[in-house]
Design a protein around this motif. Structure first.
Motif, PDB file in Angstrom:
ATOM      1  N   MET A   4       0.855  -1.065   0.052  1.00  0.00           N
ATOM      2  CA  MET A   4      -0.054  -0.052   0.045  1.00  0.00           C
ATOM      3  C   MET A   4       0.727   1.153  -0.102  1.00  0.00           C
ATOM      4  SD  MET A   4      -1.254  -0.130   3.866  1.00  0.00           S
ATOM      5  CE  MET A   4      -2.345  -1.691   3.510  1.00  0.00           C
ATOM      6  N   PRO A   5       0.262   2.460  -0.331  1.00  0.00           N
ATOM      7  CA  PRO A   5       0.988   3.609  -0.464  1.00  0.00           C
ATOM      8  C   PRO A   5       1.361   3.769   1.087  1.00  0.00           C
ATOM      9  CG  PRO A   5      -1.140   3.920  -1.334  1.00  0.00           C
ATOM     10  CD  PRO A   5      -1.177   2.363  -0.788  1.00  0.00           C
ATOM     11  N   GLY A   6       2.813   4.496   1.176  1.00  0.00           N
ATOM     12  CA  GLY A   6       3.154   4.809   2.725  1.00  0.00           C
ATOM     13  C   GLY A   6       2.377   5.551   3.241  1.00  0.00           C
ATOM     14  N   GLY A   7       2.461   5.350   4.518  1.00  0.00           N
ATOM     15  CA  GLY A   7       1.405   6.355   5.288  1.00  0.00           C
ATOM     16  C   GLY A   7       1.757   7.915   5.341  1.00  0.00           C
ATOM     17  N   ILE A   8       0.811   8.723   5.341  1.00  0.00           N
ATOM     18  CA  ILE A   8       1.291  10.339   5.651  1.00  0.00           C
ATOM     19  C   ILE A   8       0.857  10.477   6.807  1.00  0.00           C
ATOM     20  CG2 ILE A   8       1.030  12.460   4.720  1.00  0.00           C
ATOM     21  CD1 ILE A   8       0.488  11.277   2.150  1.00  0.00           C
ATOM     22  N   ASP A   9       1.781  11.024   7.758  1.00  0.00           N
ATOM     23  CA  ASP A   9       1.351  11.611   9.144  1.00  0.00           C
ATOM     24  C   ASP A   9       1.259  13.075   8.981  1.00  0.00           C
ATOM     25  OD1 ASP A   9       1.146  12.254  11.782  1.00  0.00           O
ATOM     26  OD2 ASP A   9       2.528  11.050  12.456  1.00  0.00           O
ATOM     27  N   VAL A  10      -0.168  13.697   9.102  1.00  0.00           N
ATOM     28  CA  VAL A  10      -0.302  14.978   8.718  1.00  0.00           C
ATOM     29  C   VAL A  10      -0.110  15.995   9.835  1.00  0.00           C
ATOM     30  CG1 VAL A  10      -2.175  14.649   6.825  1.00  0.00           C
ATOM     31  CG2 VAL A  10      -2.825  14.283   9.143  1.00  0.00           C
ATOM     32  N   THR A  59       5.651   6.944   5.417  1.00  0.00           N
ATOM     33  CA  THR A  59       6.830   7.571   4.706  1.00  0.00           C
ATOM     34  C   THR A  59       6.870   9.013   4.483  1.00  0.00           C
ATOM     35  OG1 THR A  59       5.732   7.082   2.708  1.00  0.00           O
ATOM     36  CG2 THR A  59       7.301   5.473   3.658  1.00  0.00           C
ATOM     37  N   MET A  60       6.019   9.711   4.958  1.00  0.00           N
ATOM     38  CA  MET A  60       5.977  11.003   4.887  1.00  0.00           C
ATOM     39  C   MET A  60       5.400  11.717   6.085  1.00  0.00           C
ATOM     40  SD  MET A  60       4.488  13.754   2.119  1.00  0.00           S
ATOM     41  CE  MET A  60       4.725  15.420   2.313  1.00  0.00           C
ATOM     42  N   ILE A  61       5.978  12.868   6.574  1.00  0.00           N
ATOM     43  CA  ILE A  61       5.177  13.515   7.687  1.00  0.00           C
ATOM     44  C   ILE A  61       5.061  15.018   7.474  1.00  0.00           C
ATOM     45  CG2 ILE A  61       6.217  12.075   9.438  1.00  0.00           C
ATOM     46  CD1 ILE A  61       7.981  15.102   9.301  1.00  0.00           C
ATOM     47  N   ILE A  62       4.134  15.628   7.903  1.00  0.00           N
ATOM     48  CA  ILE A  62       3.744  17.133   7.905  1.00  0.00           C
ATOM     49  C   ILE A  62       4.105  17.678   8.995  1.00  0.00           C
ATOM     50  CG2 ILE A  62       2.458  18.921   6.549  1.00  0.00           C
ATOM     51  CD1 ILE A  62       1.012  16.863   4.870  1.00  0.00           C
ATOM     52  N   ASP A  63       5.053  18.344   9.377  1.00  0.00           N
ATOM     53  CA  ASP A  63       5.392  19.045  10.674  1.00  0.00           C
ATOM     54  C   ASP A  63       4.472  20.243  10.776  1.00  0.00           C
ATOM     55  OD1 ASP A  63       7.098  18.071  12.988  1.00  0.00           O
ATOM     56  OD2 ASP A  63       7.535  20.181  12.985  1.00  0.00           O
ATOM     57  N   THR A  74      -4.297   8.410   1.352  1.00  0.00           N
ATOM     58  CA  THR A  74      -4.745   9.095   0.166  1.00  0.00           C
ATOM     59  C   THR A  74      -5.551  10.354   0.562  1.00  0.00           C
ATOM     60  OG1 THR A  74      -5.205   7.064  -0.560  1.00  0.00           O
ATOM     61  CG2 THR A  74      -5.934   8.712  -2.038  1.00  0.00           C
ATOM     62  N   ASN A  75      -6.351  10.425   1.423  1.00  0.00           N
ATOM     63  CA  ASN A  75      -7.019  11.664   1.746  1.00  0.00           C
ATOM     64  C   ASN A  75      -6.160  12.826   2.319  1.00  0.00           C
ATOM     65  OD1 ASN A  75      -9.271  10.197   1.363  1.00  0.00           O
ATOM     66  ND2 ASN A  75      -9.870   9.934   3.494  1.00  0.00           N
ATOM     67  N   ALA A  76      -5.110  12.507   3.140  1.00  0.00           N
ATOM     68  CA  ALA A  76      -4.133  13.513   3.274  1.00  0.00           C
ATOM     69  C   ALA A  76      -3.440  14.059   2.023  1.00  0.00           C
ATOM     70  CB  ALA A  76      -3.294  12.913   4.365  1.00  0.00           C
ATOM     71  N   ALA A  77      -3.020  13.174   1.171  1.00  0.00           N
ATOM     72  CA  ALA A  77      -2.452  13.506   0.112  1.00  0.00           C
ATOM     73  C   ALA A  77      -3.164  14.581  -0.682  1.00  0.00           C
ATOM     74  CB  ALA A  77      -2.210  12.403  -0.773  1.00  0.00           C
ATOM     75  N   LYS A  78      -4.747  14.097  -0.913  1.00  0.00           N
ATOM     76  CA  LYS A  78      -5.667  14.651  -1.625  1.00  0.00           C
ATOM     77  C   LYS A  78      -5.862  16.122  -0.935  1.00  0.00           C
ATOM     78  CE  LYS A  78      -8.073  11.122  -3.742  1.00  0.00           C
ATOM     79  NZ  LYS A  78      -9.684  10.445  -3.599  1.00  0.00           N
ATOM     80  N   ILE A  79      -5.999  16.234   0.217  1.00  0.00           N
ATOM     81  CA  ILE A  79      -6.646  17.701   1.096  1.00  0.00           C
ATOM     82  C   ILE A  79      -5.270  18.581   0.764  1.00  0.00           C
ATOM     83  CG2 ILE A  79      -6.871  18.656   3.117  1.00  0.00           C
ATOM     84  CD1 ILE A  79      -8.354  16.156   3.911  1.00  0.00           C
ATOM     85  N   PHE A  80      -3.941  18.077   1.009  1.00  0.00           N
ATOM     86  CA  PHE A  80      -2.954  18.923   1.173  1.00  0.00           C
ATOM     87  C   PHE A  80      -2.331  19.046  -0.342  1.00  0.00           C
ATOM     88  CE2 PHE A  80      -3.389  17.621   5.441  1.00  0.00           C
ATOM     89  CZ  PHE A  80      -3.719  19.014   5.941  1.00  0.00           C
ATOM     90  N   ASN A  81      -2.863  18.512  -1.382  1.00  0.00           N
ATOM     91  CA  ASN A  81      -2.689  18.788  -2.827  1.00  0.00           C
ATOM     92  C   ASN A  81      -1.124  17.945  -3.244  1.00  0.00           C
ATOM     93  OD1 ASN A  81      -3.269  19.564  -5.222  1.00  0.00           O
ATOM     94  ND2 ASN A  81      -2.878  21.728  -4.986  1.00  0.00           N
ATOM     95  N   LEU A  82      -0.960  16.771  -2.640  1.00  0.00           N
ATOM     96  CA  LEU A  82       0.256  16.163  -2.865  1.00  0.00           C
ATOM     97  C   LEU A  82      -0.255  14.872  -3.795  1.00  0.00           C
ATOM     98  CD1 LEU A  82       1.312  15.712   0.669  1.00  0.00           C
ATOM     99  CD2 LEU A  82       2.453  16.805  -1.128  1.00  0.00           C
ATOM    100  N   LEU A  89       6.253   2.928  -0.499  1.00  0.00           N
ATOM    101  CA  LEU A  89       5.562   1.729  -0.362  1.00  0.00           C
ATOM    102  C   LEU A  89       5.631   1.247   1.152  1.00  0.00           C
ATOM    103  CD1 LEU A  89       6.038   0.227  -3.846  1.00  0.00           C
ATOM    104  CD2 LEU A  89       4.270   1.872  -3.215  1.00  0.00           C
ATOM    105  N   VAL A  90       4.695   0.379   1.570  1.00  0.00           N
ATOM    106  CA  VAL A  90       4.583  -0.454   2.513  1.00  0.00           C
ATOM    107  C   VAL A  90       4.105  -1.893   2.325  1.00  0.00           C
ATOM    108  CG1 VAL A  90       3.800  -0.838   4.758  1.00  0.00           C
ATOM    109  CG2 VAL A  90       4.229   1.620   4.152  1.00  0.00           C
ATOM    110  N   LEU A  91       4.918  -2.819   2.577  1.00  0.00           N
ATOM    111  CA  LEU A  91       4.499  -4.023   2.180  1.00  0.00           C
ATOM    112  C   LEU A  91       3.794  -4.597   3.807  1.00  0.00           C
ATOM    113  CD1 LEU A  91       4.179  -6.856   0.614  1.00  0.00           C
ATOM    114  CD2 LEU A  91       6.623  -7.395   1.594  1.00  0.00           C
ATOM    115  N   TRP A  92       2.645  -4.812   3.601  1.00  0.00           N
ATOM    116  CA  TRP A  92       1.752  -4.803   5.007  1.00  0.00           C
ATOM    117  C   TRP A  92       1.517  -6.342   5.435  1.00  0.00           C
ATOM    118  CZ3 TRP A  92       1.183  -0.828   8.228  1.00  0.00           C
ATOM    119  CH2 TRP A  92       0.273  -1.290   9.474  1.00  0.00           C
TER     120      TRP A  92
END
Lengths: 569, 582
Positions: B67-73, B103-107, B387-395, B410-413
């Motif tokens: 799955m897509p790597g997580g985004i910690d918003v 795999t991505m954070i927004i600080d 995904t929602n985080a990426a959409k909201i923050f235009n990524l 990516l993450v192999l879960w």
């Protein structure tokens, strides 16, 4: 001497009066009985009463006899920028009586910065001179400091005022901050007052007004466009939150929109002590008239919060009133002549605010809620008088037909049909916001202070006979629950060992509290124990006043020894 | 180099080319079996029997989910607080994030009041660039409001790739803004095409309650939650929704901690408001009963604002709302402090530095609480963790999707992985973990960030400083499509009516409401002229419908001139007779 014809009524009206064959309607039940009154009080109720000879008798012929209405919100003779509203206490209370309302509660509005007591005395003087029916007063708190606290204390203890209104709108004028609201509510909760609230977010209104004017919208439609109903709902929500924090009974004046009413009913479902007051205007008409091409007509609807442009609002509010989610009705009667409204002809923010409604209130609710089957006659009595009397702590003196109650009665004719128009109304204003409405139901006879003031369509009101009715604090209707909650809401600290591990260095303070001595030892703190504060709960102290639990203590050496604080869980 | 040859030499071998064979690719819309080929940190091919260069490193997925790597918003690594610094810096924090499958954070950039936004932003960039192990982006917090703030926001949006700003309704006298200021911030945010984030708590009431609680002699961490009851959170959410609706600005509530706040958001969405809610690891995974722990240090570890709700049914409720879409994204609000730092507030709970851990635990927690329990499926899981985080923050679709051209994050879960969260084994610098002892099912088996394997067989291979700053453009479609449509609809118009020509009452004292516009008492004709001048000349009037922002590109109706409002002095059909009744 029985009832002999209308010509000589005013003269004959004695202090003794008998109503025969009426159906008495209280908020709990209806029953057939005769009522005998003397000296302005109801002395006997029942069949075959033994009454002195020569008493004046009214044959009710099975018609309903209800407690006289209580209009819990009026602004008669309100000063406004050097003028006053066109209906003074004489004109206003006359209109009230004509509509079946036998008591009004007016708002005292001190100029911000001036003394509350002086304003109160001024209003008392005006009303004592002119009022044709009994009255009480709410006092609006338009600014907040220590002297206001003392005055409030005085008003509650000695002047017979138990309800105080604060404003969340009118930025830079009446508006109070959240912190001030918190303090006012805390203060009132301790002294048994009711916190009334004018609920609109004044900050956003000020911004929106600026925006409307910049867009070139200067007519009355700008008034409603700059005060969308969300802003009312938002403020109600905020007020409910603060009241719930401070455990203070809340009363929302002028519920004008569906969303504000929804917030109130939601809060009541969650158990908050909150009362909502829709007014005649919001129950009877809507805000589509702000777009009228007739400026004067559009301006006559200007009031705050504004009438909702959603035409389904009145029906919705009547339903909530019938279901008990909204509790009382007022009129917020505050009328200005067209010339006065025209002060704002080029700028809607300058239009003086207020609509009529004191005369139409009872009839309107009967037509919109009782004839439509939303509520029965008992709920009608509850929302037009009994609930108001309970909130003001005047029950059962007012708001009920019972032995010992004031002889303020209305014989109600359910079949009368009338068309409301400015040509025939008793208000001095040129416009009537209910113009042209045909309403069923009307008062046939109105008895105020044991005297007939309306009969056969003729008003016999006497200016100056109205008495001030003092309201005492801690009305049971609101405070029984508040008191019970207060006992439950004792907060206690967790007794734990002192933290003895390392402490980081830190520099500037952030998020600190204003309380200065926070860092001294807990025992030395100037602790205000709310449960030992010295107020008496409406009467001699009862065992409730005894502290129920010991005040919060920190146990330095707990039984079982200290817990080792720095180890992992 | 052919094929995967054993764990000893992985860190060395990790090349820029990577092939995942036999994966079940899970996006937010569907799952399907395919191979994925990555090169230079970007996904190059997806499909079966891909033609790839020889010698590429191959990971056999054996039908496991990729799955897509997580985004910690929402993270607050290395956040300064009164001279102290949060225990997890960008290195430690992003390492923990990667360990958990993020795999991505927004600080959050938190400028001290008085410090310029741009200066603070650059400071954070410097810290993160030197230490971050994964890609990152930055939200900027508006901690005060003055004339220069607006320009700085514009600079940040246009030159620095920031499209989200946080305002505080709490922290009275420090960060808190008034309703009017928030109205102004939201208006600016909307004009810039950014997203308004809100820390929702009524700071005025909190301050009063703190005073009261301290006076009652309650000084421990339980005072923190007692002084911040959840109603106060719900009230602030409701208020910000109202202001956002007024200003037609998209709203994003950070840290949804209580049922009632979540309810307000759900209700607002039902009414059509553009509002997003972000529950955090802590509110989804634990509750506020621990504030009453007899162990001060443990109780203090839970201190965060808004506080965790003492109602133990809260996490389950929030997980349900997350599953049904009423809440959209998850963050961690990771902001950790050592016990000695927390102890600054040992005698006064208001001094305890606030924040909880959660960046490492977020994905596993959501999986365990939502997917294992059947509240949501794997696709919805991807939506709320990434995904929602990426959409909201235009990524999107660079981040938050497995697709050709997307970043190779990516993450192999492994849904069967079971682990017990403990401070003894976590990748954080702090002594306490608020999820201590929680057993969670599901976890990352392999984590790939920027096309490189960073987690394999339980071993982390992170590189300090390799994280790139990802800039975000304004006017995110996911958010602004609706906002744009609304801004066209909400044009308000005055009623054309005749001039009122009746008598006008004399006024003596001051006007009852201070209106923002002067020159009210001149004659109407003159005033009209003035207004027209105002509209067309240099008066500092911001006409919302003529404001110069471009709605991310040309619009169909660009060539159609907007009608300005006009007052018709002589309406067709003649003047209405104003003074008559009726």
């Amino acid at each position: 001497m029985s009832y002999q014809g209308k010509k000589n009524i005013p003269k004959i009206t004695s202090d003794r009066l008998l109503i025969k064959g009426g159906r008495i309607v209280n908020d709990d039940q209806s029953f057939h009985a005769d009522i005998y009154m003397e000296d302005g009080l109801i002395k006997q109720i029942g069949d075959n009463l033994i009454v002195p000879g020569g008493v004046k008798t009214i044959e009710a012929n099975g018609k309903m006899v209800i407690p006289g209405g209580i209009d819990i919100h009026t602004h008669f003779q309100m000063p406004y920028r050097g003028t006053t509203t066109v209906d003074d206490f004489a004109q206003g209370s006359k209109a009230a009586l004509a509509g079946g309302t036998t008591m009004i509660v007016d708002h005292v509005i001190p100029e911000p910065g001036s003394s509350l007591l002086e304003a109160y005395d001024q209003w008392r003087q005006w009303a004592d001179e002119k009022a044709c029916c009994d009255y009480s007063l709410h006092v609006d708190v338009t600014h907040w400091d220590d002297s206001v606290k003392q005055e409030l204390d005085n008003l509650i203890k000695e002047k017979g005022v138990n309800s105080f209104q604060v404003y969340m709108a009118y930025k830079d004028y009446y508006q109070m901050s959240n912190s001030e609201l918190y303090e006012v509510f805390t203060f009132l909760a301790e002294r048994g007052g009711i916190a009334q609230i004018h609920a609109e977010n004044g900050e956003i209104i000020a911004k929106e007004q600026g925006r409307m004017l910049q867009m070139g919208i200067t007519g009355p439609e700008g008034h409603v466009l700059s005060r969308p109903e969300e802003l009312e709902a938002e403020a109600v929500f905020r007020a409910v939150t603060i009241a719930s924090q401070t455990n203070c009974p809340l009363y929302v004046t002028r519920v004008m929109s569906k969303s504000a009413a929804d917030i109130i009913s939601q809060a009541r479902k969650k158990g908050n002590v909150v009362f909502g007051e829709p007014i005649t205007a919001s129950l009877g008409t809507d805000g589509t008239h702000y777009w009228s091409k007739n400026w004067a007509k559009a301006a006559s609807f200007v009031t705050s919060p504004p009438l909702s442009p959603d035409p389904t609002t009145p029906d919705y509010l009547n339903t909530l009133l019938a279901s008990g989610d909204l509790s009382v009705t007022g009129s917020a009667h505050c009328t200005f002549s067209v010339a006065q409204k025209a002060i704002g002809k080029d700028d809607f923010t300058q239009i003086p605010e207020g609509v009529n409604g004191v005369e139409e209130r009872m009839v309107l609710i009967w037509d919109k809620a009782v004839t439509t089957g939303k509520m029965d006659e008992n709920v009608f009595v509850a929302v037009t008088s009994t609930n108001a009397a309970k909130i003001l702590n005047l029950y059962p003196r007012k708001g009920r037909i019972a032995v010992g109650s004031d002889a303020d009665l209305v014989i109600w004719d359910t079949d009368a049909v009338r068309t409301i128009t400015a040509k025939t109304h008793n208000s001095a204003a040129e416009y009537n916001v209910f113009e042209g409405m045909e309403l069923r139901g009307a008062p046939l006879v109105v008895i105020c202070q044991g005297k007939i003031v309306l009969e056969d369509g003729n008003l016999h009101a006497t200016s100056g006979v109205g008495r001030f009715i003092p309201c005492s604090p801690f009305p049971d209707f609101a405070y029984k629950r508040i008191k019970a909650r207060k006992q439950l809401a004792v907060l206690r600290a967790v007794p734990r060992g002192m933290y003895d591990g390392p402490v980081s260095e830190f520099s500037m303070s952030r998020g600190g509290t204003p309380s200065a001595s926070a860092r001294t030892s807990p025992t030395k703190q100037p602790v205000r124990n709310l449960h030992q504060s010295g107020f008496s709960l409406a009467g001699p102290p009862t065992p409730e006043d005894v502290p129920i639990r010991p005040p919060g203590r920190r146990i330095v050496v707990p039984p079982g020894g200290r817990s080792n604080i720095t180890s992992l869980s | 180099m052919s094929g995967y040859q054993g764990k000893k030499n992985i860190p060395k071998i990790t090349s820029d080319r990577l092939l995942i064979k036999g994966a079940k690719i899970v996006n937010d819309d569907q799952s399907f079996l395919a191979d994925i080929y990555m090169e230079d940190g970007v996904i190059k091919q997806i499909g079966d029997n891909l033609i790839v260069p020889g010698g590429v490193k191959i990971i056999e997925a054996h039908g496991r989910m990729v799955m897509p790597g997580g985004i910690d918003v929402h993270t607050r690594f290395q956040m300064p607080d009164r001279g102290m610094v949060a225990a997890d810096d960008f290195y430690q924090g992003t390492r923990a994030a990667l360990a958990g499958g993020t795999t991505m954070i927004i600080d959050h950039v938190v400028p001290e009041p008085g410090v310029s936004l741009v200066t603070a932003f650059k400071q954070w960039r410097e810290w993160a660039d030197s230490k971050s192990c994964c890609d990152y982006s930055l939200h900027v917090d508006i901690t005060e409001w003055n004339n220069s703030t607006q320009e700085e926001m514009e600079t940040l949006v246009k030159d620095h790739g920031v499209n989200s700003f946080l305002v505080y309704l709490a922290y009275k006298d420090v960060f808190q803004l008034s309703d009017s200021q928030i109205y102004e911030v939201f208006s600016v945010v909307r004009d810039l095409g950014a997203i308004a984030q809100v820390h929702a708590e009524n700071g005025d009431i909190v301050a009063e309650e703190q005073k009261r609680i301290l006076e009652l002699g309650i000084a421990g961490p339980e005072g923190h939650v007692l002084s911040r009851p959840e109603e106060v959170e719900a009230e602030a959410v409701n208020r910000s929704v109202t202001i956002a609706n007024q200003t037609n600005c998209p709203l994003y509530i950070t840290k949804v901690m209580s049922k009632s706040a979540a309810d307000v958001i759900a209700l607002a969405r039902k009414k059509g408001a553009v509002v997003y809610g972000e529950p955090i690891s802590a509110s989804l995974g634990t509750d506020g009963t621990h504030y009453w722990s007899k162990n001060w240090a443990k109780a203090a570890a839970f201190v965060t604002s808004p506080p965790l709700s003492p109602d133990p049914t809260t996490p389950d409720y929030l997980n349900s709302l997350l599953s049904c879409g009423d809440l959209q994204v998850t963050g961690s609000a990771h902001c950790t402090f050592h016990t000695s730092q927390r102890a600054v507030g040992k005698d006064n709970f208001t001094m305890i530095p606030e924040g909880t851990n959660g960046t490492e635990e977020r994905m596993s927690l959501v999986w365990d609480k939502c997917v294992v329990t059947g509240k949501m499926d794997e696709n919805q899981f991807v939506a709320v963790t990434s995904t929602n985080a990426a959409k909201i923050f235009n990524l999107y679709p660079r981040k938050g999707r497995i697709d050709v051209g997307s970043d190779a994050d990516l993450v192999l879960w492994d849904p069967d992985l079971t682990k017990i969260i403990s401070a003894k084994s976590h990748n954080l610098a702090v002594e306490y973990n608020i999820f201590e002892g929680t057993e969670v099912r599901g976890g990352p088996l392999v984590v790939i960030s920027q096309g490189k394997i960073v987690l394999e067989e339980g071993t982390l291979h992170t590189t300090e400083g390799c994280g790139r700053y990802v800039s975000r453009k304004p006017f995110s479609d996911h958010v602004y499509k609706r906002i744009k449509a609304r801004s066209r609809l909400t044009e308000l118009r005055g009623v054309p009516r005749g001039q009122y020509d009746g008598p006008v009452c004399e006024v003596t004292v001051t006007p009852k409401v201070m209106s923002t516009v002067s020159s009210m008492k001149t004659s109407p004709a003159k005033q009209q002229q003035q207004q027209q001048q105002q509209q067309y000349t240099h008066q500092p009037v911001r006409n919302l419908h003529q404001s110069g922002f471009s709605l991310s590109g040309a619009q169909i109706d660009d060539n159609v001139p907007r009608r300005t409002t006009q007052r018709i002095v002589a309406p067709p059909g003649g003047k209405a007779n104003i003074t008559s009744l009726g």
